[in-house]
Design an enzyme around this catalytic site. Structure first.
Site, PDB file in Angstrom:
ATOM      1  N   HIS A 162       0.834  -1.198   0.000  1.00  0.00           N
ATOM      2  CA  HIS A 162       0.000   0.000   0.000  1.00  0.00           C
ATOM      3  C   HIS A 162       0.869   1.249   0.000  1.00  0.00           C
ATOM      4  O   HIS A 162       1.953   1.254   0.576  1.00  0.00           O
ATOM      5  CB  HIS A 162      -0.919  -0.005   1.218  1.00  0.00           C
ATOM      6  CG  HIS A 162      -2.022  -1.018   1.125  1.00  0.00           C
ATOM      7  ND1 HIS A 162      -2.575  -1.378  -0.073  1.00  0.00           N
ATOM      8  CD2 HIS A 162      -2.652  -1.749   2.068  1.00  0.00           C
ATOM      9  CE1 HIS A 162      -3.514  -2.273   0.142  1.00  0.00           C
ATOM     10  NE2 HIS A 162      -3.573  -2.525   1.430  1.00  0.00           N
ATOM     11  N   LYS A 220     -13.083   4.218   8.253  1.00  0.00           N
ATOM     12  CA  LYS A 220     -13.492   5.346   7.411  1.00  0.00           C
ATOM     13  C   LYS A 220     -15.014   5.422   7.335  1.00  0.00           C
ATOM     14  O   LYS A 220     -15.592   6.507   7.263  1.00  0.00           O
ATOM     15  CB  LYS A 220     -12.894   5.180   6.005  1.00  0.00           C
ATOM     16  CG  LYS A 220     -13.277   6.303   5.029  1.00  0.00           C
ATOM     17  CD  LYS A 220     -12.402   6.298   3.802  1.00  0.00           C
ATOM     18  CE  LYS A 220     -12.739   5.153   2.877  1.00  0.00           C
ATOM     19  NZ  LYS A 220     -13.926   5.454   2.030  1.00  0.00           N
TER      20      LYS A 220
END
Length: 930
Positions: A141, A585
């Site tokens: 990532h 999130k």
């Protein structure tokens, strides 16, 4: 040494090292003509007492010197990180010398003492260790803000720092080490910090291969040595951990070259090449190990008679290898043990297509041959050589095999929908092109009908272009790898954003068309795991029902039984991945944490009903907002009955370098994972359970905090506020990783990955994903139910009754809240174009920040700066140097955005390198990106 004394000792060591490194950096910069930068390095008054303090630290970031000043600050923060890391490592060594390791959180000694305290005998603990399995999985990532070359320079600096700890050096030798440190700093300064171009997947793969092949083998060896030392210091019998079969199993996984979720660059060809490179690196590692073993085993027939079994094995293996076997026997005539190892080297397979006659097909065969060597050495009483020379190679082989790491393949369920729609359209299925819009009932009917037949939609290699070709091409690569080299190097087929059982069954259709399914007694079965990844709060709530339906499907059951028999498992095993990033999130940190906790308990219960062991794969990120936190506390906070002696967890971005860049640190983090997994499993055996009255309280906290969080992010103008009040636009323009920051490119919050979301809030010091919503949740609980609030405070208290999940959650939130800075938030919020909306949203955030701080003070019984003094000292030191960086970045952002708004792209582009340097410097100061 009590905790306060330990912390003070670590601080003193860190101060000593930081002073030495900063003096060296100052000297190098002066000698390179960078006087203006050198005189305004951070913390100057603390380490250069003979010069007056700089008049304005921010001057180093002014005018033409700004880029150099930013780079100097970034390097200074890295030196601070090295000093702190070395201080902690040296403190661990001092604790070991004093025989006080049982007081060290997460250590083997502490876990052994706790297990004995729970009534477990050494034999029971050893039995748990024997079946323990941990598997860190490295991902690519885009959170590593430093170039690979820069990372290597920093590793060299750290090694010099550690080397200087040796008390045997003469003054001249210490001077040489200091000169080497200065050279390393000059090298770093001349290299530059930011990516000059976006790294390729091949670059990321090369970095991961470095860790897998060059760092982890030594770390595994050190890990085993530490375990046995701790075992003996606990007073346990060494014989209980004798031999490789008595030790925990360590394996490694990787997503680099396999994770294609939103990453068009991960093609079938790249996956095939990655598998080949893994195999080549693993075989090189095995060959090097055998070469070193052969050099050591120079036992002569004149000093001991070789056992007949060894001579027979030499003859048999030599004959099987043909000419290669005869060549291996042409040397070392009077050293049969060495000859046997030479034959094993000759029997190593090549990385290519066709194995030579007599070559090993699987790493397990070489391990078995090393077992024969062990017996041949033991037969002449050379057990010490077995332990010193043979066993380390066997442990390495069991960890890395001929495959190095298991490569997972991950793809998004929506991508699979489009791929299947394309295949259905080509196959002439009515309405197939609209498959993404089909109902669950329609999808299930199609899938059940198709999975009952072996005929493919299209022939191999004839899939339509686009998503279908990408999915089938990847699966064909996996089928080929499975046929040629077996399953050792292949991980799971992971479905991101799993919303239903149909999302998982669709993968079996792709496997069918790619030739990946295998025949079993009752029908087709899949030799690779198809793994759901539950990410959002709602998907986590639906997960138990989805898994229950999935495990009941006949094709899935056949596949579980097939893999159970192949892998020699005591019962069928199904992996389930849970995502910490997107759930955070989606619903905020408390709702994410508790949603994950409840889901894992329910999923484990579903597996139990089906007679299936659920192996959880924890997809946690490198920041608190994405599930990070102290490793040993994370494992201890997992729900009862969900670890089962098996821990698979992602290691992402900069956390790979932070945890594993150096041998000692890497070994320590493996210990934290393994000891934590042992503790969780052992305590389950001893009857660990959750307090019955705390679950409903946590439900209320999760609901209230999620409501508060969603009120903010769903508010009018919030997306514009996020875009203006954080450097998200710079982060998206950065060159940190090969992966796009958005899954499909749409500019929506749902499409934005969790990593840049957290990265942006960290840079602007809101650190919002790590704490927002707690204050409202605790305040509501205190006002509505005083008894429940008091019960929560008691559960958090530092007593034997402390509940690990709550302690872990609140400690992480407290750290995130302390990292946030209201003053810096206001600077970034002033960048908002819609001033009235921006100020209203800032007021909401500031109000929740104040409320959260007030309630945390009630939880801790004191202001956090007083209750957590060491964290306060660490953050205060960073804040001192971060302040001018934030001021500079805000000013740069304002200029850059104004230039873009005026259409002056050339001038805006000229500012971009300086902005990227500011992102790097702030990330280095905080120690995290996203």
């Amino acid at each position: 040494m009590d905790q306060h004394t330990q912390e003070q000792h670590a601080d003193d060591l860190g101060e000593r090292d930081l002073r030495r490194l900063m003096v060296a950096l100052h000297k190098v910069l002066r000698e390179l003509g960078e006087d203006a930068v050198a005189e305004r390095l951070p913390w100057r008054a603390q380490w250069l007492d003979d010069l007056p303090a700089a008049s304005a630290a921010g001057d180093a970031l002014a005018g033409d010197a700004a880029q150099h000043g930013l780079q100097a600050y970034s390097i200074a923060f890295q030196l601070l990180n090295h000093a702190e890391e070395n201080a902690v490592a040296q403190l661990r060594r001092a604790t070991a010398r004093l025989g006080a390791k049982a007081s060290e959180a997460g250590s083997w000694e502490q876990v052994f003492a706790q297990a004995r305290g729970r009534g477990l005998a050494p034999e029971e603990i050893a039995a748990q260790l024997r079946v323990l399995r941990i598997e860190p999985v490295l991902t690519a990532h885009p959170t590593e803000a430093k170039r690979q070359t820069v990372l290597e320079h920093h590793r060299a600096l750290y090694r010099l720092l550690v080397e200087r700890e040796n008390s045997m050096w003469t003054p001249a030798e210490r001077a040489a080490l200091d000169a080497a440190t200065e050279a390393a700093l000059e090298r770093l300064w001349r290299t530059g910090e930011i990516y000059l171009e976006k790294p390729r997947l091949q670059d990321e793969r090369r970095l991961v291969l470095h860790f897998l092949a060059a760092v982890f083998p030594a770390a595994v060896s050190a890990f085993v040595q530490r375990l046995r030392q701790a075992w003996e210091s606990a007073g346990f019998a060494p014989a209980l951990l004798a031999g490789p079969d008595a030790l925990p199993q360590i394996a490694f996984g990787s997503w680099v070259g396999g994770d294609r979720d939103g990453h068009p660059g991960v093609t079938a060809a790249l996956t095939a090449e990655t598998l080949s490179r893994h195999r080549a690196a693993a075989l090189a590692l095995a060959d090097e190990g055998l070469a070193q073993l052969a050099a050591k085993l120079s036992l002569s027939v004149h000093r001991q008679a070789p056992p007949p079994s060894l001579l027979a094995a030499i003859s048999e293996r030599s004959e099987a290898l043909g000419e290669a076997g005869r060549a291996a026997l042409e040397r070392n005539f009077e050293e049969p043990w060495r000859q046997f190892v030479n034959l094993l080297r000759a029997a190593l397979p090549g990385a290519g297509e066709i194995p030579a006659a007599g070559a090993f097909l699987r790493a397990a065969e070489l391990d078995e041959a090393l077992g024969e060597l062990t017996e041949a050495l033991s037969a002449v009483g050379a057990d010490r050589l077995v332990a010193a020379d043979v066993e380390p190679l066997r442990l390495q082989l069991r960890a890395f095999g001929f495959h190095l790491a298991r490569l997972d393949v991950r793809q998004n369920s929506a991508f699979h929908d489009r791929a299947l729609a394309s295949l259905l359209s080509v196959a002439g299925v009515a309405g197939g092109e609209d498959y993404p819009a089909w109902s669950a009932v329609e999808r299930r009917a199609l899938l059940e009908g198709e999975l009952a037949t072996a005929r493919p939609f299209v022939r191999a290699g004839q899939a339509p272009v686009g998503e279908a070709a990408a999915v089938l091409g990847c699966h064909e690569v996996l089928a080929d790898e499975l046929a040629r080299h077996g399953p050792d190097g292949l991980g799971a087929l992971i479905v991101s954003m799993t919303r239903s059982t149909e999302d998982l069954l669709a993968v079996y259709l792709f496997a069918r068309d790619a030739g990946l399914l295998a025949a079993s007694d009752d029908g087709w079965a899949c030799p690779l795991e198809v793994v759901p990844l539950f990410e959002t709060i709602d998907d986590l709530a639906r997960a138990p029902a989805i898994l229950d339906d999935y495990l009941g499907h006949p094709l899935v059951r056949r596949s579980l039984v097939l893999r159970q028999a192949r892998d020699g498992l005591p019962r069928p095993q199904q992996q389930v991945m849970v995502g910490y990033s997107d759930s955070g999130k989606d619903g905020g940190i408390i709702a994410s944490f508790w949603g994950l906790y409840r889901a894992q308990r329910a999923l484990a219960a579903v597996g139990h009903r089906h007679g299936v062991q659920i192996r959880f794969f924890h997809g946690r990120g490198g920041t608190i907002g994405r599930g990070a936190g102290p490793t040993h506390r994370f494992v201890r906070a997992l729900p009862p009955g969900t670890v089962g002696g098996d821990l698979r967890v992602t290691e992402q971005g900069e956390t790979i370098s932070q945890k594993y860049a150096n041998r000692g640190t890497a070994s320590h983090h493996l210990e934290l994972l393994a000891a934590g997994a042992l503790a969780a499993t052992a305590f389950d055996v001893a009857g660990r359970s959750d307090p019955a009255d705390l679950g409903p309280i946590m439900d209320r906290l999760a609901d209230a905090s999620r409501g508060c969080y969603r009120t903010l992010i769903d508010a009018e103008g919030f997306i514009a506020f996020f875009g203006d009040a954080t450097p998200i636009d710079i982060i998206e323009a950065s060159r940190h990783g090969s992966r796009p920051p958005r899954r499909t490119g749409r500019r929506t919050l749902a499409d934005l990955r969790a990593i840049p979301w957290v990265f942006a809030w960290n840079q602007s010091r809101f650190v919002l994903p790590g704490w927002y919503g707690l204050g409202t949740a605790l305040e509501a609980l205190a006002e509505e139910d005083t008894a429940a609030f008091e019960r929560l405070l008691a559960a958090k208290a530092e007593t034997a009754d402390r509940w690990p999940p709550l302690h872990y959650l609140l400690s992480n939130i407290a750290t995130a809240w302390m990292t946030a800075s209201p003053g810096v938030m206001r600077r970034y919020a002033a960048l908002c174009e819609a001033e009235e909306e921006g100020q209203a949203l800032l007021a909401m955030i500031e109000e929740e920040y104040e409320r959260t701080g007030r309630l945390l003070e009630a939880v801790y019984g004191a202001p956090l700066a007083q209750a957590r003094p060491r964290i306060q000292r660490v953050l205060a030191r960073r804040d001192e140097a971060l302040a001018p960086l934030h001021r500079h970045q805000v000013a740069l952002l304002a200029r850059w955005r104004a230039l873009r708004a005026d259409g002056n792209d050339a001038a805006a582009d000229a500012l971009l390198p300086e902005l990227l340097l500011s992102v790097n410097a702030i990330a280095a100061g905080l120690g995290v990106t996203g």
